[in-house]
Scaffold this motif. Sequence first.
Motif, mmCIF file in Angstrom:
data_model
loop_
_atom_site.group_PDB
_atom_site.id
_atom_site.type_symbol
_atom_site.label_atom_id
_atom_site.label_comp_id
_atom_site.label_asym_id
_atom_site.label_seq_id
_atom_site.Cartn_x
_atom_site.Cartn_y
_atom_site.Cartn_z
ATOM 1 N N THR A 91 -56.717 23.489 -16.203
ATOM 2 C CA THR A 91 -57.457 22.665 -17.438
ATOM 3 C C THR A 91 -58.837 22.886 -17.065
ATOM 4 O O THR A 91 -59.304 23.087 -16.170
ATOM 5 C CB THR A 91 -56.839 21.357 -17.382
ATOM 6 N N SER A 92 -59.466 22.570 -18.237
ATOM 7 C CA SER A 92 -61.176 22.320 -18.052
ATOM 8 C C SER A 92 -61.417 21.345 -17.009
ATOM 9 O O SER A 92 -62.309 21.543 -16.341
ATOM 10 C CB SER A 92 -61.415 22.086 -19.472
ATOM 11 N N ASP A 118 -58.365 30.693 -26.478
ATOM 12 C CA ASP A 118 -58.944 29.193 -26.353
ATOM 13 C C ASP A 118 -60.265 29.201 -26.529
ATOM 14 O O ASP A 118 -60.939 28.968 -25.652
ATOM 15 C CB ASP A 118 -58.395 28.835 -25.134
ATOM 16 N N SER A 175 -62.760 26.041 -25.731
ATOM 17 C CA SER A 175 -62.769 25.817 -24.213
ATOM 18 C C SER A 175 -63.877 27.006 -23.506
ATOM 19 O O SER A 175 -64.748 26.725 -22.877
ATOM 20 C CB SER A 175 -61.321 25.721 -23.377
ATOM 21 N N GLU A 188 -67.521 26.412 -21.593
ATOM 22 C CA GLU A 188 -67.526 26.785 -20.137
ATOM 23 C C GLU A 188 -68.633 27.923 -20.130
ATOM 24 O O GLU A 188 -69.510 27.952 -18.973
ATOM 25 C CB GLU A 188 -66.093 27.298 -19.557
#
Length: 667
Positions: free
Chosen positions: A80-81, A113, A116, A120
């Motif tokens: 996950t992040s 995604d 996200s 990032e």
Amino acid sequence: MQVRAILTSIALAAGLGAALPTSAQTTTDSRADDLVLEMQQAARRNDRARLAALLPQVRGHILEPWAAYWEARSRLEEFTSADMQAFSARYPGSYQEDRLRNDWLLLLGQRRDWSSFAAEHPQFRMGDDRQVRCYALLVDQLRSSQPAPQAVADDVRRLWLAQRDADDGCTQAADRLYASKRLPAEDVWRKARLSVEANRGRAARDAVQIVAPDVLDQVGQLLDSPVRYLAGRAVAASKLRRELITLALVKLATADPEQAATALDSKWSVQLSAEERNWVWGVIGKQAAIRRLPDTWDYFRKVQRDTDLHDEMLVWKARTALREGQWKALTTTIQAMGDETRLDPTWIYWRARALQKIGAEADRAEALQLYESIASVRGFYEQLALEELGRKIEVPLPPPPPTPDEQALARANPSLQRALYAIGIGLRSEGVREWNYATNLHAPGGMAERDLLAAAALACEREVWDRCINTSERTRQSIDFAQRFPMPLQDSVVPRSRAINLDPAFVYGLIRQESRFIMDARSHVGASGLMQVMPATARWTARKIGLADFKPNQINDRETNIAIGTGYLKLVLDDFAGSMPMAAAAYNAGPGRPRVWRGQAGAPTLEAAIWAENIPFNETRDYVKKVVSNATNYAAILTGQPQSLKARMGTVGPLAAGAPDPSKELP
């Protein structure tokens, strides 16, 4: 100093423990090293359970970031992040953090995604992954209500065309641009042609899927059997049909350029457009040049416009022009190359030579300017340019050595220290990647010159010669020959070489290229040691030089490897009549190939530089030029006298008619 003491000093240098969590103690005992090595093997097996079990036991080890990376990478699909943020917080600024981020960004792109990914991506420092870059450009398109700017379209096009293998990121970005009319169909078909030429079927299909999905079945047919596909078609009346015929001819040319030439001349030439026809002739010419077919120049002469060819075709056309003495055609061919290729020292040098041959006063003046622009001791064509200007190759004055502060900064660099430690315990691949990250990618543009010299000095001090050489070679202004051309093992290499009347500079030039002085180097084909000797060659040479009771496991013994390597090199050099370029080619590719490349009786005698530039194997072509260039610089160091690369290169021609070929005995 013993290896363990060296590794301990690396781990403790400059307070390295500060690079790890403050609660950890830097662990350097052999048991912890063994656990790290076990984790690497578990990572290769993707043994998640073992990685998870071992990670707590290596907390505090200097290579903990690697251990943590392997463990995190094994469960990336479940990431996950928040997991990425936690890893970043524990190992901030490290190679492993950015390497994991690279992996994570690729996965986010594949999952679509985009939110996200957008969050990032700004933290990604290395920026060297083309697919990640394409995903980032795609995200920018998706988040904007405006059509993609031309600069974005150009960036995607460049990245996509440069990718040899199929990839999701650049294909998706190209698809989006094509749908929004920002990428023309011609570029999509260009990608398909390049992919077929490179035997990348999936990438070709992905391109055609964008522009003409209804004919994917025909793409499969022409890839499977271009002869059958072409035989089943009578005309190419539409643009779509012409593109498919072009793909089939390209595929045929990669396997049989002469058959493709016959098919193009007898049936398809009149049906294709001039651009399509030129492209196919370019592929045929390139493949014929690689095979050294006698009609190669005739194929290239059928190209009516060089700008329709891509750079690899133009490079092979230029090489053929060199071999054929077509100096005027050489100048126009080089001019048609893209900026990056045209400005390579190779083609700057040969353009200057061609201008000199053409003979007009203005041409000769331009030639001198071109030589001046590259003249240096730093490479093969740079050295040849020096000699064209009437200068010899000499050892340059060294730059000032790293200051104590510069040395301290290098020793305190956690990535450099981890890299040296990893290499020291046998994790060479990991160590090299981390070292390259520290010197090239951690900061935009890489380290400054003085920092590179200090990092190289650190590697030299630790006798990690490959990093010493490669790092020092990245400096543009400061040339430190002691770093770039180290001479370890002089007590073995020089006496052994001179005892058999072999130039030690040639031996050093070859070792530098073969192994970078890595004692236990082993190639993917099984060559071993400093001089990268194959097992069968070692056995044959041992018998020839009278090395009694030789056993294959001795090949990594330093003295044995040097004895066999120098013995074989001497035999090769003698059998090729003292030609360093041919001996180097034989050492790399086997003696049978340079026998063929020198030509049959009646073939012209060529400057060895022209001969070397026409070697069909990329690796061997580069190898020959670098080995002889290295040897020239080593000779300048060993003798203290100016040297001539041209004299070492000489000429290459066929054996006289009826003359026996002594090299046929060589393995």
